[in-house]
Scaffold this motif. Structure first.
Motif, short mmCIF file in Angstrom:
data_model
loop_
_atom_site.label_atom_id
_atom_site.label_comp_id
_atom_site.label_asym_id
_atom_site.label_seq_id
_atom_site.Cartn_x
_atom_site.Cartn_y
_atom_site.Cartn_z
N SER A 254 24.62 50.85 40.23
CA SER A 254 25.89 51.58 40.37
C SER A 254 25.60 53.08 40.38
O SER A 254 24.52 53.52 39.98
CB SER A 254 26.81 51.27 39.18
OG SER A 254 27.06 49.89 39.08
N ARG B 177 25.21 45.62 37.91
CA ARG B 177 24.55 45.77 39.21
C ARG B 177 24.24 47.25 39.40
O ARG B 177 24.83 48.09 38.71
CB ARG B 177 25.43 45.26 40.34
CG ARG B 177 26.72 46.02 40.52
CD ARG B 177 27.62 45.39 41.57
NE ARG B 177 27.97 44.06 41.17
CZ ARG B 177 29.18 43.66 40.81
NH1 ARG B 177 30.17 44.50 40.83
NH2 ARG B 177 29.41 42.44 40.42
N TRP C 179 22.28 57.53 39.60
CA TRP C 179 22.07 56.14 40.01
C TRP C 179 21.69 55.36 38.76
O TRP C 179 20.74 55.71 38.07
CB TRP C 179 20.95 56.05 41.05
CG TRP C 179 21.45 56.17 42.45
CD1 TRP C 179 21.67 55.14 43.32
CD2 TRP C 179 21.81 57.36 43.15
NE1 TRP C 179 22.14 55.63 44.51
CE2 TRP C 179 22.24 56.99 44.43
CE3 TRP C 179 21.83 58.71 42.81
CZ2 TRP C 179 22.67 57.91 45.37
CZ3 TRP C 179 22.27 59.64 43.75
CH2 TRP C 179 22.67 59.23 45.01
N ARG D 298 33.50 61.06 47.71
CA ARG D 298 33.33 60.72 49.14
C ARG D 298 32.00 61.20 49.69
O ARG D 298 31.55 60.72 50.73
CB ARG D 298 34.47 61.29 49.96
CG ARG D 298 35.83 60.71 49.57
CD ARG D 298 36.93 61.47 50.18
NE ARG D 298 36.85 62.84 49.67
CZ ARG D 298 37.78 63.75 49.81
NH1 ARG D 298 38.87 63.47 50.47
NH2 ARG D 298 37.64 64.96 49.32
N GLU E 250 26.81 58.39 49.43
CA GLU E 250 26.59 57.22 50.28
C GLU E 250 25.79 56.20 49.49
O GLU E 250 24.64 56.43 49.14
CB GLU E 250 25.85 57.62 51.55
CG GLU E 250 26.67 58.52 52.45
CD GLU E 250 25.96 58.85 53.75
OE1 GLU E 250 25.11 58.04 54.19
OE2 GLU E 250 26.24 59.92 54.29
N PHE E 251 26.44 55.08 49.18
CA PHE E 251 25.82 54.04 48.37
C PHE E 251 26.56 52.75 48.63
O PHE E 251 27.79 52.72 48.66
CB PHE E 251 25.91 54.42 46.89
CG PHE E 251 25.32 53.41 45.95
CD1 PHE E 251 23.96 53.18 45.92
CD2 PHE E 251 26.13 52.69 45.09
CE1 PHE E 251 23.42 52.24 45.05
CE2 PHE E 251 25.60 51.76 44.21
CZ PHE E 251 24.23 51.54 44.20
N ASP E 252 25.82 51.67 48.83
CA ASP E 252 26.41 50.36 49.10
C ASP E 252 26.56 49.59 47.80
O ASP E 252 25.89 48.60 47.56
CB ASP E 252 25.54 49.59 50.09
CG ASP E 252 26.21 48.31 50.56
OD1 ASP E 252 27.45 48.23 50.54
OD2 ASP E 252 25.47 47.37 50.93
N GLY E 253 27.43 50.08 46.93
CA GLY E 253 27.67 49.46 45.64
C GLY E 253 28.76 50.24 44.92
O GLY E 253 29.36 51.14 45.48
#
Length: 191
Positions: free
Chosen positions: A38, A36, A67, A48, A51-54
């Motif tokens: 990543s 997926r 990415w 930290r 910002e990434f939703d995965g």
């Protein structure tokens, strides 16, 4: 040479690269994919801050924030028993990327060249900040990497912003080694 047949999740890809660094007795080129989208983060950056939703995972090597998802990713491991593991970092980076740029050009992905001092830019995002000897196509960076050395040897983890097939990687490997063996079915599972 190992061309992984299946995409793996991010933390497993990084663990396999680490295990190869610790256990390989001959140089290994490993080519792999992500199950997926990543993000990997070089060891000098704060996880930290991303910002990434995965999946977000730290790489064993340096470099910026990468990415993954539409790229071609590889690791080159050279154990300390091989004299090439003692090549100076800037020299090994240049030699690996020179071979990769040659192969990209030969496979019709050019014109590619190594980044010079004039191409360098600062920044945390890997593909927005060319470093010396990264691979550029015009003003755009298309390949970069990070390296780590320890008592076991050299780990070079790289990413190319285009999909590449197994034949491409075999040809790239032949530019780096006198002899290349492809591992198609491991005798025991790789992690």
């Amino acid at each position: 040479m190992i061309v992984e047949p299946d995409a793996r999740y991010a933390i497993l890809n990084m663990a396999i690269d680490q295990a190869l660094l610790e256990l390989a007795t001959t140089p290994v080129l490993r080519v792999y994919d992500w199950d997926r989208p990543s993000v990997t983060v070089g060891y000098n950056h704060d996880l930290r801050a991303v910002e990434f939703d995965g999946p977000i995972v730290r790489r064993w090597t340096g470099g910026g924030i990468v990415w993954h998802g539409g790229d071609a990713t590889y690791a080159l491991v050279v154990p300390m028993s091989d004299p090439w593991a003692l090549t100076r970092p800037l020299d090994s980076y240049r030699e690996i990327h020179h071979a990769l740029a040659e192969q990209l050009n030969a496979a019709g992905h050019g014109p590619c060249r190594l980044a010079t001092e004039e191409d360098r830019k600062a920044g945390a995002l890997c593909f927005e900040a060319p470093a010396l000897h990264d691979i550029v196509q015009g003003p755009r960076k298309i390949a970069g990497a990070g390296q780590r050395r320890n008592r076991a040897g050299l780990l070079h983890q790289g990413s190319v912003k285009t999909r590449l097939d197994g034949e491409f990687w075999r040809q790239f490997a032949t530019k780096l080694a006198r002899e290349v063996s492809a591992l198609t079915e491991p005798s025991s599972p790789v992690l």
